[in-house]
Every structure is written in C-alpha cells, then in structure tokens.
Scaffold this motif. Sequence first.
Motif, PDB file in Angstrom:
ATOM      1  N   TYR A 194      -5.196  10.840  -2.910  1.00 12.23           N
ATOM      2  CA  TYR A 194      -6.545  10.532  -3.391  1.00 12.23           C
ATOM      3  C   TYR A 194      -7.599  11.175  -2.480  1.00 12.23           C
ATOM      4  O   TYR A 194      -8.555  11.812  -2.949  1.00 12.23           O
ATOM      5  N   HIS A 238      -6.275   0.854  -4.286  1.00 10.49           N
ATOM      6  CA  HIS A 238      -5.254   1.020  -3.237  1.00 10.49           C
ATOM      7  C   HIS A 238      -5.151  -0.175  -2.284  1.00 10.49           C
ATOM      8  O   HIS A 238      -4.426  -0.110  -1.284  1.00 10.49           O
ATOM      9  N   VAL A 242      -2.675   7.125  -1.310  1.00 11.49           N
ATOM     10  CA  VAL A 242      -3.956   7.141  -0.584  1.00 11.49           C
ATOM     11  C   VAL A 242      -4.233   8.556  -0.068  1.00 11.49           C
ATOM     12  O   VAL A 242      -5.331   9.096  -0.208  1.00 11.49           O
ATOM     13  N   ILE A 279       0.836  -1.210   0.000  1.00  7.48           N
ATOM     14  CA  ILE A 279       0.000   0.000   0.000  1.00  7.48           C
ATOM     15  C   ILE A 279       0.867   1.254   0.000  1.00  7.48           C
ATOM     16  O   ILE A 279       1.780   1.403   0.822  1.00  7.48           O
TER      17      ILE A 279
END
Length: 314
Positions: A231, A283, A228, A223
């Motif tokens: 986003y 993700h 993340v 990850i």
Amino acid sequence: MADHHNHNHSEKHHHPAPKNYGPIFAITIVLNLLFVAVEFAYGFLTNSTALIADAGHNTSDVLGLLLSWGAIILTRKQPSKRFTYGLRSTSILAALANAMLLLVASGAIAWEAIERFSQPPAIAGLTISIVAAVGIVVNGLSALLLMKGSKGDLNIRSAYLHMAADTAVSLAVVLAGVAMLYTGWYWLDPAISLVIVVVIVIGTWGLLRESLKLAMNAVPENIDVTAVNDYLYQLKGVTDIHDLHIWGLSTTESALTVHLVMPNGHPGDAFIDECVRILEEQHSVHHCTLQIELGSTDHACSLTATKPVLPHHH
C-alpha cells in the motif's frame, strides 16, 4: 524533512474493552471468590484434598482475572511525560503473566494427580459432584461473559481461557465424582485431572506464544505486513520506503513508523491524513508516524540496514 504524527484517530473507537468489561470483570471476580470460599469450606468439612486443591487453583484464576482487569484500567490512563504512550502495554504483560500462571497451575494439578495414582484416597463422590456442579455454573457464566471480548483482545482472551479451563475441570470432576460414587474407582480422579492438564496446556500455548511476540514488539497477528508495505509503495509520489516498523502498543492497538522517499517534496497534510485513515480502516494500524524524505541523502537506520523491510520491485 517532515514528520507527521497522527495519534487522534484511534482514540475515538478502538478501546471498547476498557468501557464495557469493567463491570463484567467485577461480576466474575465476585462470583469466583464466593465459589472459592464454598470450595475451601466443603474441602475442610469433607476432608477432601481434591476440593481444597481445586479451590487453590481457582484462587490463582481470581488472581488472573484481577491481572486482566487491572491492565484494562491502566490502559485508560492518559500518557505522561515519562510514559508517552500511556500504560497500554500493561495489557500485553497481563496476557503474558496469565499464560504463565495457567501453565504453573497446570503443573501443580499434574503433580498432585501423579502423586495420587500411587494411593488414590477414598473420596466423597456425591459432595464433590455437587460442589463441582456449582463450579460449572460459576465458571461457565464467567466464560460466557468474557467470550465476546476474547476474540479481539489477547488480554481478555487470557481471562476467558482461565474460566473456560475451569469449566472443563468442573465438568470432569462432576463426571469423576459420579463414576467414583457407583464404581469406587478412585483412580479416575487423578486420571481425569491429567487429561484436563493436557487440554489447558494446548490452549495456553498459543496465548503464551502470542503474548511473548507482542512483548518483544513483533507485528500483531492481525496485521499483514506485506499488504501494508505494498500500500505504501503504490502511493502517488513515493519512489521508495524504508524503516517500516509495526508493533503492538497493547493487546488491541498497534503503531507504525515509516520513512517515505518522495523526491517532489512533502505532499501536504491531506495526503498524510488519507494515508493514516486507510492504514487504520483497512490495515488495523492505529497510531502512525510517517516521515517524508527527498531521497537526496542515505537516511536508512542501522535497524534495517539500507533496504526496506520488505523489498518491493516496480
């Protein structure tokens, strides 16, 4: 303001290991138990301490396989009032235990090998080679069965590493046995054992490091936290984020919690559902909790002070 928990998307298709690998673990455990019995028997018959020692090492591998299989069974247990995530994290503990088991086994082999250098015993080279050749077949087949699952699951990878290491050990023992048969160089036995130990330790170190990180709630290796973070920041209506936490629930699943500051208020369930879908599909985050705040007070928790985990500049 509003918490949104979404735990239903990942249940459908992110648990391939529990479904597919039970029979494979059963086959590999039975094969390895039979091989251990054969090794012990021939070790006593030929008075070969090398075979008896290897049988002991293979017994630890059966224990490792049982650990991995047991963890896979436990990850399927439904959540309870006490264990609200179920027992998924047992797969992390099994991977960690397996890494430690491999290192302990390596230490035992190294100790035995160093002791043998001073006075290498005469060994029945042919018998050892034949039994070790059977070991190549058993361990090699076991490793092949586990190989596919080892790519995406640290727990299965730990079992795969056990079997791959054993295949290497068996191959080296065959070569040593043949060489000793023709040359009488009995020191080859401990020398090759030490080389194998180095190979096992190098392979196990990564497994130990990764499983330790997961056990300490680190972000899983697959990850990208920055991606993340970016986003979430670009979501329509979001002016700030804080308390972004990502951790491994098991060796195949992850969870995320985050506070989204949205001055215009809760954007509705469709917005949340779309966030959860993108976080899962793009993700690899399977269980998400998104908390919406207006930003009218300071909500930041002490774990991350008053700043987001990764500050973002507009």
